[in-house]
Write an enzyme that holds these catalytic residues in place. Structure first.
Site, short mmCIF file in Angstrom:
data_model
loop_
_atom_site.label_atom_id
_atom_site.label_comp_id
_atom_site.label_asym_id
_atom_site.label_seq_id
_atom_site.Cartn_x
_atom_site.Cartn_y
_atom_site.Cartn_z
N GLU A 257 -10.28 -24.66 -6.06
CA GLU A 257 -10.11 -24.30 -4.64
C GLU A 257 -8.77 -24.81 -4.11
O GLU A 257 -8.10 -24.12 -3.34
CB GLU A 257 -11.29 -24.87 -3.83
CG GLU A 257 -12.58 -24.14 -4.17
CD GLU A 257 -13.81 -24.70 -3.46
OE1 GLU A 257 -14.13 -25.87 -3.72
OE2 GLU A 257 -14.41 -23.97 -2.66
N GLU B 59 -19.95 -24.93 -9.39
CA GLU B 59 -20.83 -25.61 -8.42
C GLU B 59 -22.28 -25.19 -8.56
O GLU B 59 -23.20 -25.99 -8.31
CB GLU B 59 -20.36 -25.32 -6.98
CG GLU B 59 -19.11 -26.07 -6.56
CD GLU B 59 -17.80 -25.35 -6.89
OE1 GLU B 59 -17.83 -24.44 -7.75
OE2 GLU B 59 -16.77 -25.71 -6.30
C1 3H9 Z 1 -17.29 -29.27 -5.96
O1 3H9 Z 1 -16.16 -29.25 -6.36
C2 3H9 Z 1 -17.69 -28.89 -4.57
C3 3H9 Z 1 -16.61 -28.18 -3.78
O2 3H9 Z 1 -16.63 -26.81 -4.02
C4 3H9 Z 1 -16.83 -28.31 -2.30
C5 3H9 Z 1 -16.67 -29.65 -1.70
C6 3H9 Z 1 -16.71 -29.62 -0.20
N1 3H9 Z 1 -16.95 -36.15 -9.84
O3 3H9 Z 1 -17.91 -34.80 -18.63
P1 3H9 Z 1 -17.16 -36.00 -19.06
C7 3H9 Z 1 -17.01 -38.11 -14.57
S1 3H9 Z 1 -18.55 -29.78 -6.95
C8 3H9 Z 1 -17.15 -37.41 -10.24
O4 3H9 Z 1 -17.86 -36.99 -19.92
P2 3H9 Z 1 -15.40 -34.28 -20.55
C9 3H9 Z 1 -18.20 -38.10 -15.51
O5 3H9 Z 1 -19.37 -38.51 -14.87
C10 3H9 Z 1 -17.76 -30.26 -8.47
N2 3H9 Z 1 -17.17 -37.78 -11.53
O6 3H9 Z 1 -15.78 -35.61 -19.77
C11 3H9 Z 1 -17.75 -39.08 -16.58
O7 3H9 Z 1 -17.90 -40.38 -16.03
P3 3H9 Z 1 -18.28 -41.63 -16.95
C12 3H9 Z 1 -17.44 -29.11 -9.33
C13 3H9 Z 1 -16.95 -36.82 -12.44
O8 3H9 Z 1 -13.99 -34.45 -20.98
C14 3H9 Z 1 -16.24 -38.81 -16.67
O9 3H9 Z 1 -15.90 -38.16 -15.44
N3 3H9 Z 1 -16.92 -29.56 -10.60
C15 3H9 Z 1 -16.73 -35.49 -12.09
O10 3H9 Z 1 -16.43 -33.96 -21.56
C16 3H9 Z 1 -15.84 -37.92 -17.81
O11 3H9 Z 1 -16.63 -36.72 -17.75
C17 3H9 Z 1 -17.70 -29.71 -11.68
O12 3H9 Z 1 -18.87 -29.44 -11.66
C18 3H9 Z 1 -16.72 -35.16 -10.71
N4 3H9 Z 1 -16.49 -33.90 -10.28
O13 3H9 Z 1 -15.48 -33.11 -19.48
C19 3H9 Z 1 -17.02 -30.24 -12.93
N5 3H9 Z 1 -16.56 -34.76 -13.21
O14 3H9 Z 1 -17.12 -41.79 -17.88
C20 3H9 Z 1 -17.80 -31.37 -13.50
C21 3H9 Z 1 -16.66 -35.62 -14.23
O15 3H9 Z 1 -18.47 -42.73 -16.01
N6 3H9 Z 1 -17.17 -31.98 -14.65
N7 3H9 Z 1 -16.90 -36.87 -13.77
O16 3H9 Z 1 -19.54 -41.22 -17.68
C22 3H9 Z 1 -17.11 -31.43 -15.88
O17 3H9 Z 1 -17.49 -30.30 -16.10
C23 3H9 Z 1 -16.55 -32.26 -16.99
O18 3H9 Z 1 -16.64 -33.61 -16.61
C24 3H9 Z 1 -15.09 -31.97 -17.38
C25 3H9 Z 1 -14.60 -33.05 -18.41
C26 3H9 Z 1 -15.00 -30.58 -18.02
C27 3H9 Z 1 -14.17 -32.04 -16.20
#
Ligand code: 3H9
Length: 705
Positions: A110, A130
């Site tokens: 975004e 999301e």
């Molecule tokens: C959103 O954006 C809403 C908006 O539209 C509107 C707002 C108003 N936040 O997965 P990993 C942490 S909703 C906080 O193991 P990888 C995760 O918990 C969001 N923490 O690594 C982990 O922590 P820990 C939409 C986050 O390399 C560490 O980062 N976005 C977030 O296998 C490493 O993560 C998503 O849904 C976060 N957003 O994969 C994307 N993301 O080390 C969600 C990750 O303490 N994330 N963490 O266990 C992912 O899909 C994967 O984490 C990503 C990396 C592909 C980025």
């Protein structure tokens, strides 16, 4: 948040006439409050500095921006909001370029869509996932994506949660250019300079018109109907379609307001809580004491003992993860069947156009069939997947002990047997561990890693490393009959049987369980797995069963007729002419009636709600016992087991999270009420009683160190 902390997560540095804004908020540059403040301040800085003609936004580390900071959801909101930040970026009077070299997900995309120009590098991953968290893109994504990529494609991206690579994002219109390399600053600066040299205008996504609105609305009508059918019971997908409709029908700012209102509805929904719990829980299960205490052993060569369905599935998993695999069977015919089972998986992919003959040949080059244990003397890790019988398994482990090199990890794929006893068959119990795969093993995500008493920490760490390499979701379990999953399953399955004998038909029970969100009910699962499997287990346990415990014989009556489910065309359901969906069977209902009559039970009605109350109370109560006994490390480990191995509806977060949301006092009150009828079966877990007495929930145990 201190000034220094704010400054460090968003850095600005002027390079000639371009202000480079670097988001540096490890691990994934999530848009927490400090990042939002920093981004907004950076735009103000650019506007105020006459020497700046363009702004370049990049991410430090591996990600561009992985989205909003999920940990902030449910906390009090802190300004500025992400929609405000995105609007500020878009409104900037100077060119804003986003250079994307890694994940740009959710709020991250975004931000990029609010920039005026976008360049993607080869490792970029763009998406609006999301929906997987029970949300919708809430920072303008539902309004900007349709303007950039068209209504249908944007809705598809948001409803699927899929990630697009750089080229796919370019083809979809999400980015303006694909650059080479891995350095977003270099690629972004080059692009920004080219744009400035060409006098490119500030170009705002909000100003793009959506063409052919009647056609778009008709498409959305069809999509709304399709979505309601496909995402049965889920809240946010329908809201996503509503937002996209607003993008077509309303002026941009009104569309944003609509998106905000629907985003807040999603944020407040229990489904959001359940799905975000699931997201974090799946990442927590790998955090185990042994991983902190020891490093994994190195391993590259694997052996799988047994070429049946399980052995072949495990072999495929190991081959797909890049390992060499030697499969051992007892004779030529069996190993030929084992190899055929493996090849069948790849041939299926070839038939669907998802694999080439050459790719299959390359994978199979790492596979070696064998009928001699002596051929596995070199391997680093063995996974035994032979017949589920303690004596048979002990004999295999004796052989493994004889042939395997010192330090090889010896794993058993048993689903309930005593692994301490299996380990004791060897002179090296420190190397023996349980790896409980779920069928089909090359598809199912769950891997229960069962830790016997004498195993060393580095073997446990190795098992977790194997899970990671195989892209499985590992859960650490202790040794007991059935470990975490099958032990709890046995208990709620029993409750289903009790309700059947007391008056609910198996079809009513299955329907209630499906309405709760499971893909299948327990009697459908029995028919799919084969009724003979449970029958054999019941016969095995008959001798040790408490004679005072209630025992429902309906399933035995069905098995006695040779009705083992789908594979025999008949079980609890009828499968006419090989059909995969069963029809209710009046003869089964007659068997149930006869059993009720025999036991003197007067059948009574159960509402779907009553069915689920009992079903869940049994699951949660046994889950609490499993945590209390240390079989599961934390309640979240029970949740992940059921989410990834047993079809538990993800939006409910798992059985323990569900109990927290219902309220533990309510669950305990239900159990105590049911105990009036059958005190032997319904014994409240002491842990549940303790938590209720202390006014705590299961989640409080997830957070404890
Ligand atoms: C959103 O954006 C809403 C908006 O539209 C509107 C707002 C108003 N936040 O997965 P990993 C942490 S909703 C906080 O193991 P990888 C995760 O918990 C969001 N923490 O690594 C982990 O922590 P820990 C939409 C986050 O390399 C560490 O980062 N976005 C977030 O296998 C490493 O993560 C998503 O849904 C976060 N957003 O994969 C994307 N993301 O080390 C969600 C990750 O303490 N994330 N963490 O266990 C992912 O899909 C994967 O984490 C990503 C990396 C592909 C980025």
């Amino acid at each position: 948040m201190s000034i220094e902390a704010k400054a460090s997560v968003v850095r600005t540095a002027r390079q000639g006439r371009v202000l480079v804004v670097t988001i540096d908020n490890p691990p994934v540059n999530a848009l927490g409050v400090a990042v939002r403040q920093g981004l907004q301040a950076a735009v103000e800085q650019a506007e105020a500095d006459a020497a700046v003609q363009a702004v370049l936004i990049v991410g430090a580390g591996k990600a561009f921006i992985a989205g909003a900071d999920i940990r902030e959801f449910g906390q009090p909101a802190q300004p500025p909001s992400l929609p405000e930040v995105c609007n500020r970026i878009e409104a900037c009077g100077k060119l804003v370029v986003a250079a994307i070299h890694g994940p740009a997900l959710g709020g991250g995309l975004e931000v990029a869509m609010a920039a005026h120009y976008r360049v993607a590098l080869p490792a970029a991953k763009l998406g609006l996932p999301e929906v997987n968290l029970g949300l919708l893109p809430g920072a303008g994504g539902t309004q900007r994506a349709p303007r950039l990529m068209g209504v249908r494609a944007a809705a598809g991206l948001m409803l699927s949660g899929q990630h697009l690579g750089a080229h796919a994002a370019f083809d979809a219109g999400l980015v303006d250019r694909v650059a080479q390399g891995t350095d977003p600053v270099a690629a972004g600066l080059q692009y920004a300079e080219e744009l400035l040299a060409a006098n490119a205008p500030v170009r705002r996504t909000r100003d793009i018109a959506i063409g052919d609105k009647p056609a778009a609305l008709a498409e959305l009508d069809a999509l709304a109907a399709e979505t309601a059918k496909k995402t049965r019971g889920l809240f946010s997908p329908g809201k996503i379609v509503e937002c996209v409709r607003a993008a077509v029908e309303l002026p941009f700012d009104e569309g944003l307001a609509r998106e905000r209102a629907l985003f807040v509805q999603c944020l407040d929904s229990p489904q959001r809580q359940g799905l975000i719990h699931a997201f974090f829980a799946e990442r927590e299960t790998a955090k185990i004491p042994e991983a902190k205490a020891a490093a994994p052993r190195t391993f590259a060569a694997i052996a799988v003992i047994g070429g049946g369905t399980m052995g072949a599935g495990i072999t495929v998993s190991a081959l797909d993860a890049g390992f060499t695999v030697t499969m051992v069977e007892r004779d030529q015919d069996s190993i030929a069947r084992g190899q055929a089972n493996v090849e069948k998986v790849y041939d299926g992919l070839i038939a669907k156009g998802r694999m080439s003959q050459d790719a299959k040949a390359a994978v199979m080059a790492r596979y070696t069939p064998s009928i001699s244990y002596d051929d596995i003397a070199h391997v680093d890790l063995v996974i035994e997947a032979v017949f589920e019988d303690l004596e048979v398994k002990k004999a295999v482990f004796k052989e493994l002990d004889r042939v395997c090199k010192p330090g090889a990890v010896l794993a058993t794929n048993t689903s309930y047997l005593d692994i301490d006893a299996i380990a004791a068959a060897t002179a090296r119990p420190q190397d023996v561990i349980g790896l409980h795969f779920f069928s089909p093993a090359n598809i199912m995500k769950l891997l229960e890693i069962v830790v016997p008493a004498k195993v060393s920490a580095d073997v446990v760490a190795t098992a977790f490393e194997l899970a990671k390499r195989m892209k499985k979701i590992p859960v650490r379990a202790g040794v007991c009959d059935g470990f975490i999953g099958n032990r709890i399953l046995a208990v709620y399955k029993q409750v289903a049987d009790y309700m059947m004998e007391d008056g609910a038909s198996p079809y009513e029970i299955d329907e209630a369980v499906r309405a709760f969100g499971y893909p299948m009910g327990p009697f459908q699962v029995t028919d799919l797995a084969g009724g003979d499997i449970g029958w054999a287990t019941r016969k095995r346990r008959a001798a040790t069963r408490d004679p005072k415990a209630r025992y429902v014989e309906v399933a035995d009556r069905i098995c006695e007729r040779g009705w083992f489910g789908q594979k025999t065309g008949r079980g609890f359901y009828l499968y006419a002419n090989g059909a995969r969906t069963g029809m209710p069977d009046p003869e089964v209902l007659a068997i149930v009636d006869a059993e009720r009559a025999k036991k003197g039970v007067t059948p009574r009605k159960f509402t779907p709600e009553e069915i689920m109350r009992r079903y869940m109370a049994a699951m949660v109560n046994e889950g609490a016992k499993v945590v209390e006994e240390g079989i599961a490390l934390r309640p979240l480990d029970v949740d992940v087991t059921f989410l990834s191995g047993y079809g538990f509806p993800r939006h409910r977060g798992g059985p323990m999270k569900y109990a927290d949301m219902v309220g533990l006092p309510q669950v305990l009150a239900d159990i105590r009420a049911f105990a009036q009828e059958d005190p032997l079966f319904w014994k409240p877990a002491p842990l549940l009683e303790k938590l209720v007495a202390e006014g705590r929930n299961f989640d409080s145990l997830n957070k404890a160190d």
